[in-house]
Structure formats: C-alpha cells, structure tokens
Motif scaffolding. Structure first.
Motif, PDB file in Angstrom:
ATOM      1  N   PHE A 319       9.567  11.824   7.698  1.00 17.19           N
ATOM      2  CA  PHE A 319      10.837  11.837   6.982  1.00 17.19           C
ATOM      3  C   PHE A 319      11.520  13.189   7.172  1.00 17.19           C
ATOM      4  CE2 PHE A 319       7.621  12.967   3.786  1.00 17.19           C
ATOM      5  CZ  PHE A 319       8.141  14.134   3.240  1.00 17.19           C
ATOM      6  N   ARG A 320      12.829  13.206   6.959  1.00 19.27           N
ATOM      7  CA  ARG A 320      13.638  14.391   7.235  1.00 19.27           C
ATOM      8  C   ARG A 320      14.187  14.994   5.942  1.00 19.27           C
ATOM      9  NH1 ARG A 320      19.501  14.049  10.111  1.00 19.27           N
ATOM     10  NH2 ARG A 320      19.861  12.963   8.141  1.00 19.27           N
ATOM     11  N   LEU A 321      14.104  16.332   5.860  1.00 21.42           N
ATOM     12  CA  LEU A 321      14.775  17.083   4.809  1.00 21.42           C
ATOM     13  C   LEU A 321      15.959  17.784   5.453  1.00 21.42           C
ATOM     14  CD1 LEU A 321      11.694  18.628   2.946  1.00 21.42           C
ATOM     15  CD2 LEU A 321      12.967  16.542   2.369  1.00 21.42           C
ATOM     16  N   LYS A 322      17.142  17.233   5.256  1.00 17.79           N
ATOM     17  CA  LYS A 322      18.337  17.737   5.924  1.00 17.79           C
ATOM     18  C   LYS A 322      18.684  19.148   5.438  1.00 17.79           C
ATOM     19  CE  LYS A 322      23.089  16.451   7.088  1.00 17.79           C
ATOM     20  NZ  LYS A 322      24.176  15.447   6.892  1.00 17.79           N
ATOM     21  N   ASN A 336      17.014  21.107  10.452  1.00 17.51           N
ATOM     22  CA  ASN A 336      16.355  20.238   9.473  1.00 17.51           C
ATOM     23  C   ASN A 336      14.861  20.496   9.454  1.00 17.51           C
ATOM     24  OD1 ASN A 336      18.850  18.789   8.987  1.00 17.51           O
ATOM     25  ND2 ASN A 336      18.508  17.782  10.963  1.00 17.51           N
ATOM     26  N   GLN A 337      14.210  19.960   8.420  1.00 17.39           N
ATOM     27  CA  GLN A 337      12.749  19.998   8.371  1.00 17.39           C
ATOM     28  C   GLN A 337      12.236  18.567   8.483  1.00 17.39           C
ATOM     29  OE1 GLN A 337      10.766  22.509   5.550  1.00 17.39           O
ATOM     30  NE2 GLN A 337       9.037  21.104   5.306  1.00 17.39           N
ATOM     31  N   TYR A 338      11.257  18.368   9.366  1.00 17.37           N
ATOM     32  CA  TYR A 338      10.663  17.052   9.574  1.00 17.37           C
ATOM     33  C   TYR A 338       9.213  17.079   9.080  1.00 17.37           C
ATOM     34  CZ  TYR A 338      14.805  16.068  12.322  1.00 17.37           C
ATOM     35  OH  TYR A 338      16.102  15.877  12.708  1.00 17.37           O
ATOM     36  N   VAL A 339       8.905  16.151   8.181  1.00 21.30           N
ATOM     37  CA  VAL A 339       7.584  16.112   7.542  1.00 21.30           C
ATOM     38  C   VAL A 339       6.843  14.859   8.008  1.00 21.30           C
ATOM     39  CG1 VAL A 339       6.332  16.103   5.360  1.00 21.30           C
ATOM     40  CG2 VAL A 339       8.523  17.329   5.545  1.00 21.30           C
ATOM     41  N   LYS A 340       5.659  15.071   8.526  1.00 22.43           N
ATOM     42  CA  LYS A 340       4.832  13.959   9.017  1.00 22.43           C
ATOM     43  C   LYS A 340       3.685  13.712   8.040  1.00 22.43           C
ATOM     44  CE  LYS A 340       2.423  12.384  13.193  1.00 22.43           C
ATOM     45  NZ  LYS A 340       2.057  12.748  14.579  1.00 22.43           N
ATOM     46  N   ILE A 341       3.550  12.468   7.625  1.00 23.26           N
ATOM     47  CA  ILE A 341       2.514  12.092   6.661  1.00 23.26           C
ATOM     48  C   ILE A 341       1.246  11.661   7.391  1.00 23.26           C
ATOM     49  CG2 ILE A 341       1.861  10.412   4.886  1.00 23.26           C
ATOM     50  CD1 ILE A 341       3.877  12.393   3.898  1.00 23.26           C
ATOM     51  N   TYR A 342       0.117  12.165   6.892  1.00 21.29           N
ATOM     52  CA  TYR A 342      -1.141  11.559   7.357  1.00 21.29           C
ATOM     53  C   TYR A 342      -2.013  11.271   6.133  1.00 21.29           C
ATOM     54  CZ  TYR A 342      -3.423  16.206   7.049  1.00 21.29           C
ATOM     55  OH  TYR A 342      -3.912  17.421   6.626  1.00 21.29           O
ATOM     56  N   VAL A 343      -2.581  10.091   6.154  1.00 18.93           N
ATOM     57  CA  VAL A 343      -3.378   9.609   5.021  1.00 18.93           C
ATOM     58  C   VAL A 343      -4.811  10.091   5.196  1.00 18.93           C
ATOM     59  CG1 VAL A 343      -4.170   7.602   3.733  1.00 18.93           C
ATOM     60  CG2 VAL A 343      -1.899   7.589   4.805  1.00 18.93           C
ATOM     61  N   GLU A 344      -5.296  10.790   4.183  1.00 21.69           N
ATOM     62  CA  GLU A 344      -6.671  11.291   4.241  1.00 21.69           C
ATOM     63  C   GLU A 344      -7.618  10.238   3.669  1.00 21.69           C
ATOM     64  OE1 GLU A 344      -9.259  15.279   3.135  1.00 21.69           O
ATOM     65  OE2 GLU A 344      -7.272  14.997   2.261  1.00 21.69           O
ATOM     66  N   VAL A 345      -8.530   9.783   4.505  1.00 21.52           N
ATOM     67  CA  VAL A 345      -9.508   8.771   4.093  1.00 21.52           C
ATOM     68  C   VAL A 345     -10.620   9.453   3.305  1.00 21.52           C
ATOM     69  CG1 VAL A 345     -11.140   7.017   4.885  1.00 21.52           C
ATOM     70  CG2 VAL A 345      -8.961   7.346   6.083  1.00 21.52           C
ATOM     71  N   PRO A 346     -10.942   8.983   2.126  1.00 21.90           N
ATOM     72  CA  PRO A 346     -11.963   9.646   1.301  1.00 21.90           C
ATOM     73  C   PRO A 346     -13.354   9.575   1.954  1.00 21.90           C
ATOM     74  CG  PRO A 346     -11.341   7.541   0.322  1.00 21.90           C
ATOM     75  CD  PRO A 346     -10.370   7.796   1.438  1.00 21.90           C
ATOM     76  N   LYS A 347     -14.132  10.628   1.733  1.00 23.86           N
ATOM     77  CA  LYS A 347     -15.505  10.706   2.251  1.00 23.86           C
ATOM     78  C   LYS A 347     -16.482  10.894   1.099  1.00 23.86           C
ATOM     79  CE  LYS A 347     -14.193  12.911   6.647  1.00 23.86           C
ATOM     80  NZ  LYS A 347     -14.406  14.104   7.515  1.00 23.86           N
ATOM     81  N   ASN A 348     -17.768  10.800   1.435  1.00 31.36           N
ATOM     82  CA  ASN A 348     -18.856  11.080   0.478  1.00 31.36           C
ATOM     83  C   ASN A 348     -18.735  10.228  -0.798  1.00 31.36           C
ATOM     84  OD1 ASN A 348     -19.812  13.207   2.214  1.00 31.36           O
ATOM     85  ND2 ASN A 348     -18.201  14.520   1.352  1.00 31.36           N
ATOM     86  N   LEU A 349     -18.488   8.937  -0.610  1.00 34.65           N
ATOM     87  CA  LEU A 349     -18.352   8.036  -1.746  1.00 34.65           C
ATOM     88  C   LEU A 349     -19.717   7.693  -2.352  1.00 34.65           C
ATOM     89  CD1 LEU A 349     -15.715   5.515  -0.334  1.00 34.65           C
ATOM     90  CD2 LEU A 349     -15.310   7.558  -1.711  1.00 34.65           C
ATOM     91  N   THR A 350     -19.726   7.461  -3.648  1.00 35.47           N
ATOM     92  CA  THR A 350     -20.947   7.000  -4.327  1.00 35.47           C
ATOM     93  C   THR A 350     -21.088   5.491  -4.103  1.00 35.47           C
ATOM     94  OG1 THR A 350     -19.804   6.505  -6.393  1.00 35.47           O
ATOM     95  CG2 THR A 350     -20.625   8.765  -6.094  1.00 35.47           C
ATOM     96  N   LYS A 351     -22.256   4.958  -4.465  1.00 35.53           N
ATOM     97  CA  LYS A 351     -22.487   3.518  -4.303  1.00 35.53           C
ATOM     98  C   LYS A 351     -21.505   2.722  -5.154  1.00 35.53           C
ATOM     99  CE  LYS A 351     -26.078  -0.046  -4.581  1.00 35.53           C
ATOM    100  NZ  LYS A 351     -25.174  -0.988  -5.309  1.00 35.53           N
ATOM    101  N   LYS A 352     -21.235   3.220  -6.349  1.00 36.92           N
ATOM    102  CA  LYS A 352     -20.330   2.520  -7.244  1.00 36.92           C
ATOM    103  C   LYS A 352     -18.923   2.474  -6.649  1.00 36.92           C
ATOM    104  CE  LYS A 352     -18.550   2.489 -11.968  1.00 36.92           C
ATOM    105  NZ  LYS A 352     -18.577   3.153 -13.294  1.00 36.92           N
ATOM    106  N   GLN A 353     -18.518   3.614  -6.080  1.00 38.24           N
ATOM    107  CA  GLN A 353     -17.181   3.672  -5.468  1.00 38.24           C
ATOM    108  C   GLN A 353     -17.083   2.728  -4.272  1.00 38.24           C
ATOM    109  OE1 GLN A 353     -17.195   7.876  -4.767  1.00 38.24           O
ATOM    110  NE2 GLN A 353     -15.899   8.328  -6.565  1.00 38.24           N
TER     111      GLN A 353
END
Length: 385
Positions: A319-322, A336-353
């Motif tokens: 997305f752009r910040l004009k 302008n400023q251009y922002v790139k999103i990256y989704v961080e996948v969670p690590k080290n999950l417990t069994k319940k999670q």
C-alpha cells in the motif's frame, strides 16, 4: 630526437576527420591539458605544445595534405625529405603562441576576460578542491548544516601573494620581458617555423624573485586548514556532489578562487530503503491481524502513522502513503512511501494451540482459500488437455 606522435592520435581523431571535428577535439584537449590548470606539473607545457602543433597542421588544408602524404617530414624539416618548398607555410603561426590560444578558448573561464593574455602574471583561476562527507539517512532526507575542515591554498598573508619578502618586489625577467615564454624562429625549406617554450631563466613565471618570502618560499600562496560551513539540502542522495562556489584554492595573481566539490555518502537505514524520492519498507503483521484486519503502526521519516489493513490481507500486499517519501531536491513536493506487508507465521506452538488451529482449519472450506482454489482449478484444467 624523440619520436613524434601521430597528430591525429594527439587530438584523439581518426584520419579523415572533418574540420569541425578537429576544432572540437582541439578545444577539448586544450582545456584539459592547459599548463595553467596544472601549475605543479611541468609536463603539461609539452603536452599543450604538442596539442597546439597538431591542431595547427590539421586545421590548415595545405599543411594537412602534406602531412597526410609525407607524415611529419612534410611539415617538419628535421624529419628529412617530404614535400617540396612551401614558402607560405609560416610555421605554426596563428595559434602557435600559447597566449593566443589562452585568449581564444579560455576567455570565458577566468583567464583574462576573453583577450589574449599579455603576461605570465595574468590572473588565473584557483584549482577546485574535492572532499567527501558521510551523513545518515535521515539527514539526507531532511537536510542539515555541516562544518567541514578543508585544506586549501590561500594568499600568503606575509607577502600578500607577491612571493617576495616584505619590503622587496619581484623583478621582471630580462630574458622574456615578463611574458614567461621565449620564441625561436627557424628558416626552413617549408618557410619560417616559430616555436614557443617556457623561459629557462624564470621558469615560465615572467619574474625573478631575488629575495623570496620566508613563509611561502616565493610561491605567493600557502596551504592552510579552514572550516567551511555547508548547507546539505533536503533530498540529497548517495553519490551526488555539491559544488560550493569560491571555496577552493585561491586564484593566482588575483584570479578567482576555485570551488569546493563535496561528494555525499549516505549511510543505509535499518528499515527504510530509498529509490529516487520514494521510500520502501516491509512491515510484519500477525496471522490474526492479516486474517481479521487491524490497525497497524507504520514508521515514516516524519514519525509513526496509523494504517488500517483490510480483512484477509496477504503477504506481499503493498500500500502507498502519498507524500510520505523524500522531499525532491530544491523543491517542496515529496515522493511516496510504499509499505509491503508480510504475514509472520507463528512458531513454537503448544499442543493445545496446535489442536485449536486444527479445529479452526477443519471449519474452513475451499471458498475461504480463493488462491488455492484457483490454483487447483488451473491444474485440473491443464491435466485434462
């Protein structure tokens, strides 16, 4: 006798060059190699004379024709045979005297105001100085003042630039009468050939200093360290150069000062990357923020701003910040400023999670994965062919 170089080679030309090409090449070479621009290197006197000699032959159709047919022997009797007598050759007249060349091509460059230099003591522009400054990324975006210590040549305050000890004055050289050069003329079968060389008595200076200044040793200038305050403009980029007028070496014989050339090095930033006047950055978001949408904090060069990402935002979304980029150099508008999103996948999950995620995944259908569904549809279509 040293072997002379080919005249076309001296001017950087190919045989058969046009008159206009010869003229342009001569002016370029003369500017680059003029002795006044290299006062500490006497070899440029010979280089300049060689350029002058090549031009005088190649710019004259008659001389050029003899040179093309007989080589140097056609225009220089010291090379033996060649073309027959040509009384009208007249040597290297016109531009043979370096004073004439100075007035012709350096008139607009601070070497005597466009007329022929009449003396070796004519005003000459000082040399430019080159320095380098390293600044951080934010200073390049916003601009700043910077104090720079430079070593530059200044007029000797003891002799006021004369080179002579206080109470004495330089004498005009009796051999060259202050011109700095002496001429010799030789009668040849091709006519009278004139040449000019630095006066051996005064070393080309046109004056004799019998009692040199003890501080500058007769030079008239001394090297000193001075602080120059420079304004680094907002928007300057890595690798660009600032020219600070009049802050280079002082001129000779009252000539104008040279300039200070400041090369700019910009340090990299841990978050921002610059492309022209635009800024790019990557922002990590959590899995839940990407799925449900969220208001996130985005850093800019002006400070943090809030931005709302939509539900189902994917990694790689930009997305752009004009107007949040860098100010354009010597202007008020910005990139302008251009922002790139990256989704961080969670690590080290417990069994319940993990169990909760499996339950969540089981509740989803193909319609919740548009890209995945599209991929497999394309794959099946390909296999059916």
């Amino acid at each position: 006798m040293a072997e002379k170089r080919d005249y076309y080679e001296v001017l950087g030309l190919q045989k058969g060059a046009s008159e206009d090409e010869i003229k342009k090449a001569f002016r370029k070479k003369a500017r680059e190699n003029h002795p006044d621009l290299h006062p500490d290197d006497p070899s440029y006197v010979e280089k300049f004379q060689e350029i002058n000699e090549a031009h005088e032959v190649l710019s004259d159709p008659e001389k050029r024709a003899r040179y093309d047919q007989f080589g140097h022997a056609g225009v220089d009797p010291s090379y033996g045979g060649g073309a027959g007598g040509a009384d009208g050759m007249g040597g290297f007249g016109g531009f043979a005297d370096m004073d004439d060349i100075l007035g012709s091509i350096f008139g607009g460059f601070g070497f005597g105001g466009g007329s022929k230099r009449s003396s070796a003591n004519a005003p000459r522009r000082g040399s430019d100085i080159q320095e380098t400054v390293t600044i951080n990324f934010m200073d390049a975006c916003r601009g700043k003042k910077h104090d720079l210590r430079v070593n530059r040549m200044c007029v000797c305050d003891s002799c006021k630039g004369s080179g002579a000890e206080a109470g004495s004055t330089p004498d005009i050289c009796p051999d060259c009468q202050g011109r700095g050069s002496v001429k010799t003329t030789q009668r040849t079968p091709f006519g009278a050939i004139s040449s000019s060389k630095p006066c051996p008595h005064c070393g080309g200076k046109g004056k004799i200093i019998k009692n040199p200044c003890s501080k500058c040793r007769g030079v008239g200038r001394v090297r000193v360290q001075k602080t120059v305050s420079i304004d680094i403009p907002a928007g300057i980029d890595d690798g660009q150069t600032l020219r600070i007028g009049g802050q280079g070496d002082c001129g000779i014989n009252g000539g104008p000062n040279g300039d200070l050339l400041v090369g700019i090095n910009v340090k990299s930033h841990p978050i921002f990357k610059r492309e022209g006047y635009d800024i790019h950055c990557d922002i990590p978001v959590t899995y839940m923020e990407a799925v449900l949408g969220a208001e996130i904090t985005v850093p800019t060069i002006d400070g943090d701003v809030k931005y709302t990402i939509s539900e189902g935002t994917q990694t790689g979304t930009i997305f752009r910040l004009k107007g949040k980029g860098v100010q354009r150099l010597h202007r008020t508008d910005r990139g302008n400023q251009y922002v790139k999103i990256y989704v961080e996948v969670p690590k080290n999950l417990t069994k319940k999670q993990k169990d909760l995620l499996k339950q969540f995944e089981a509740s989803l259908s193909e319609k919740n994965y548009a890209k995945r569904q599209s991929f497999f549809e394309k794959l099946r279509s390909k296999l059916d062919l």
